[in-house]
Design a protein around this motif. Structure first.
Motif, PDB file in Angstrom:
ATOM      1  N   HIS A  93      -1.044   8.112   8.755  1.00 36.12           N
ATOM      2  CA  HIS A  93      -2.155   6.461   8.669  1.00 36.12           C
ATOM      3  C   HIS A  93      -3.869   6.123   8.506  1.00 36.12           C
ATOM      4  N   LEU A  94      -4.034   7.524   8.862  1.00 34.73           N
ATOM      5  CA  LEU A  94      -5.645   7.416   8.378  1.00 34.73           C
ATOM      6  C   LEU A  94      -5.488   7.299   7.114  1.00 34.73           C
ATOM      7  N   GLN A  95      -5.011   8.061   6.043  1.00 27.24           N
ATOM      8  CA  GLN A  95      -5.080   8.158   4.678  1.00 27.24           C
ATOM      9  C   GLN A  95      -4.678   6.728   3.766  1.00 27.24           C
ATOM     10  N   ASN A  96      -3.475   6.383   4.591  1.00 26.02           N
ATOM     11  CA  ASN A  96      -3.080   5.321   3.849  1.00 26.02           C
ATOM     12  C   ASN A  96      -4.125   4.093   4.489  1.00 26.02           C
ATOM     13  N   HIS A  97      -4.406   4.090   5.467  1.00 23.17           N
ATOM     14  CA  HIS A  97      -5.309   2.757   5.810  1.00 23.17           C
ATOM     15  C   HIS A  97      -6.684   2.758   5.160  1.00 23.17           C
ATOM     16  N   THR A  98      -7.063   3.853   5.347  1.00 26.31           N
ATOM     17  CA  THR A  98      -8.371   3.936   4.923  1.00 26.31           C
ATOM     18  C   THR A  98      -8.140   3.632   2.578  1.00 26.31           C
ATOM     19  N   GLY A  99      -6.940   4.259   2.477  1.00 25.91           N
ATOM     20  CA  GLY A  99      -6.749   3.642   0.716  1.00 25.91           C
ATOM     21  C   GLY A  99      -7.167   2.756   0.466  1.00 25.91           C
ATOM     22  N   GLU A 100      -6.843   1.556   1.749  1.00 27.71           N
ATOM     23  CA  GLU A 100      -5.642  -0.262   1.763  1.00 27.71           C
ATOM     24  C   GLU A 100      -7.545  -0.726   1.900  1.00 27.71           C
ATOM     25  N   HIS A 101      -8.433  -0.078   3.090  1.00 22.42           N
ATOM     26  CA  HIS A 101      -9.675  -0.770   2.582  1.00 22.42           C
ATOM     27  C   HIS A 101     -10.422  -0.534   1.061  1.00 22.42           C
ATOM     28  N   ILE A 102     -10.429   1.136   1.135  1.00 24.53           N
ATOM     29  CA  ILE A 102     -10.817   0.909  -0.154  1.00 24.53           C
ATOM     30  C   ILE A 102     -10.784   0.298  -1.297  1.00 24.53           C
ATOM     31  N   LYS A 216       3.746 -15.277  -2.658  1.00 22.59           N
ATOM     32  CA  LYS A 216       3.329 -16.371  -1.885  1.00 22.59           C
ATOM     33  C   LYS A 216       2.584 -16.434  -2.645  1.00 22.59           C
ATOM     34  N   GLY A 217       2.476 -16.895  -3.557  1.00 20.71           N
ATOM     35  CA  GLY A 217       0.965 -17.579  -4.908  1.00 20.71           C
ATOM     36  C   GLY A 217      -0.197 -16.817  -5.063  1.00 20.71           C
ATOM     37  N   GLY A 218       0.524 -15.280  -4.424  1.00 18.73           N
ATOM     38  CA  GLY A 218      -0.592 -14.211  -4.804  1.00 18.73           C
ATOM     39  C   GLY A 218      -0.203 -13.153  -5.346  1.00 18.73           C
ATOM     40  N   THR A 219      -0.620 -12.124  -5.407  1.00 11.47           N
ATOM     41  CA  THR A 219       0.488 -10.426  -5.330  1.00 11.47           C
ATOM     42  C   THR A 219       0.018  -9.818  -4.530  1.00 11.47           C
ATOM     43  N   ARG A 220       1.450  -8.867  -4.563  1.00 10.22           N
ATOM     44  CA  ARG A 220       1.346  -7.464  -3.522  1.00 10.22           C
ATOM     45  C   ARG A 220       2.047  -6.887  -3.913  1.00 10.22           C
ATOM     46  N   ILE A 221       1.039  -5.309  -3.602  1.00 10.49           N
ATOM     47  CA  ILE A 221       0.760  -4.336  -4.453  1.00 10.49           C
ATOM     48  C   ILE A 221       1.332  -3.456  -3.684  1.00 10.49           C
ATOM     49  N   HIS A 222       2.258  -2.179  -4.079  1.00  9.49           N
ATOM     50  CA  HIS A 222       3.011  -1.238  -3.396  1.00  9.49           C
ATOM     51  C   HIS A 222       2.105  -0.147  -3.198  1.00  9.49           C
ATOM     52  N   MET A 223       1.667   1.104  -2.896  1.00 11.43           N
ATOM     53  CA  MET A 223       0.756   1.052  -2.927  1.00 11.43           C
ATOM     54  C   MET A 223       1.611   3.143  -2.063  1.00 11.43           C
ATOM     55  N   LYS A 224       0.788   3.855  -2.305  1.00  9.59           N
ATOM     56  CA  LYS A 224       0.431   5.706  -1.313  1.00  9.59           C
ATOM     57  C   LYS A 224      -0.717   6.032  -1.140  1.00  9.59           C
ATOM     58  N   CYS A 225      -1.025   6.839  -0.207  1.00  7.98           N
ATOM     59  CA  CYS A 225      -2.066   7.546  -0.345  1.00  7.98           C
ATOM     60  C   CYS A 225      -1.944   8.717  -0.240  1.00  7.98           C
ATOM     61  N   GLY A 226      -2.448   9.647  -0.449  1.00  8.03           N
ATOM     62  CA  GLY A 226      -2.493  10.757   0.291  1.00  8.03           C
ATOM     63  C   GLY A 226      -1.436  11.600   0.263  1.00  8.03           C
ATOM     64  N   LEU A 227      -0.811  12.156   1.319  1.00 11.03           N
ATOM     65  CA  LEU A 227       0.817  13.300   1.176  1.00 11.03           C
ATOM     66  C   LEU A 227       1.450  11.899   0.415  1.00 11.03           C
TER      67      LEU A 227
END
Length: 384
Positions: A93-102, A216-227
């Protein structure tokens, strides 16, 4: 109100607390503590899990400012208990959520786009932007994001006063009630958020932006961080190695090999289609006009090919034609063509087999679950 230990120390994985209340409910027992390091479901991600004494913590929810822990067995109220956080889940959770903030901080800084949605599931991680971006732009942001990770920037948790908050420019997905908690990635982003984050961006370990799609008129990005990013890379490498083995080509030539196979497959499909068309013409030519109704079974015919066959024979003979392709186990594709008595024939066929499909006179087409023997028996007794 429960003291939220995770707000000030995201790396705290074990603590001792007093049990204030225990209530039986659906799925187990809900426990209220005087303080906790278990983060609740919030911010687009599930709660922490772990243990309270001998009990397993299955979920954590916030209600009226209190944090309730769902456990799988009853514990004694008014005592103390040791809580332990599932280390791997918290790190993920830490890695993915902070990665999303970045990432969303960079999209906002570079292109003025806003994060309007985030979901951190057990396997999938997505973020939604309020504008459309191409994959080339996503790759540029991915590079900048990993530079920010490598720079090991400090991540601060801030609780500004109302006066301080009014002077700050920060990101938020919606209106915030109560005291605002800000997550600051030094020199990069300032965003309102209520869940734990790493202390330095280097702990994120790496960021992969896997895909971008219109949503929905924007963009959805699939991502993965860290482990998660490492695990995904390992899966991709295993697939690449298997493709390399199957194609007897080095990894750098896989695309070339697949393209060649695709071209060869296209040529084979065209040849097969041509042979089917020739067979259809041959079968139609072999029927005499005014012949009795016809029932045919062909191998690997698609519905459009069955339609060419059935309508061609029906038009030539002036009688009904039923054409099937498939097998007894998986069912049959079919086309019924009958210009003379379509409604009667179609009604009888529907009553006998309840096929799926439709059409308009003089053609009925679709799929049916029956055996060849049953279908031939129907034709011989109801149509012939």
């Amino acid at each position: 109100m429960t003291k939220r230990l995770f707000d000030t120390d995201s790396h705290l994985l074990e603590f001792e607390a007093c049990v204030l209340d225990v209530r039986e409910g659906d799925g187990g027992f809900w426990v209220l503590l005087d303080e906790t390091a278990f983060a609740p479901e919030a911010g687009g991600q599930p709660s922490d899990v772990g243990t309270l004494g001998e009990a397993n913590v299955l979920d954590v929810r916030e209600k009226d400012g209190e944090l309730w822990h769902l456990i799988d067995r009853e514990i004694v109220p008014n005592g103390t208990v040791v809580g332990k956080i599932d280390r791997f889940r918290r790190l993920r959770h830490l890695q993915n959520h902070t990665g999303e903030h970045i990432v969303t901080g960079l999209f906002h800084r570079e292109y003025g786009l806003n994060n309007v949605g985030f979901h951190l599931g057990h396997e999938d991680v997505t973020l939604d932007l309020d504008g459309c971006v191409e994959m080339s732009t996503v790759r540029q942001i991915e590079r900048l994001a990993n530079i920010a990770v490598a720079e090991n920037r400090k991540v601060n948790i801030l609780y500004p006063s109302d006066g301080e908050l009014a002077a700050l420019s920060y990101r938020a997905k919606g209106e915030i009630e109560g005291r605002v908690r800000l997550v600051e990635i030094e020199g990069l982003d300032l965003c309102a958020c209520c869940v734990p984050h790493v202390k330095y961006t280097g702990e994120v370990g790496g960021i992969r932006l896997l895909s971008a799609m219109r949503y929905k008129g924007g963009t959805r990005i699939h991502m993965k961080c860290g482990l998660d990013a490492i695990a995904h890379g390992n899966i991709q490498e295993d697939r690449e190695s298997e493709l390399s083995r199957l194609l007897s080509l080095p990894p750098e030539r896989i695309v070339e090999g697949v393209r060649k196979l695709s071209e060869e497959l296209g040529a084979v499909k065209y040849k097969i289609g041509q042979m089917k068309r020739e067979r259809i013409s041959f079968l139609i030519d072999s029927f005499e006009t005014k012949r009795k109704p016809s029932c045919l079974f062909e191998s690997d015919f698609e519905v459009n090919e069955l339609r060419m066959l059935a309508t061609g024979i029906s038009e030539k003979t002036g009688r009904s034609c039923l054409a099937f392709s498939g097998d007894d186990e998986g069912g049959y594709r079919f086309v019924l063509s009958d210009a003379l008595s379509f409604e009667k024939t179609a009604a009888a066929f529907r009553a006998a087999f309840s096929p799926k499909g439709g059409g308009k006179p003089p053609v009925l087409q679709g799929t049916v679950n029956a055996t060849e023997r049953e279908l031939r028996a129907f034709f011989e007794t109801r149509i012939s």
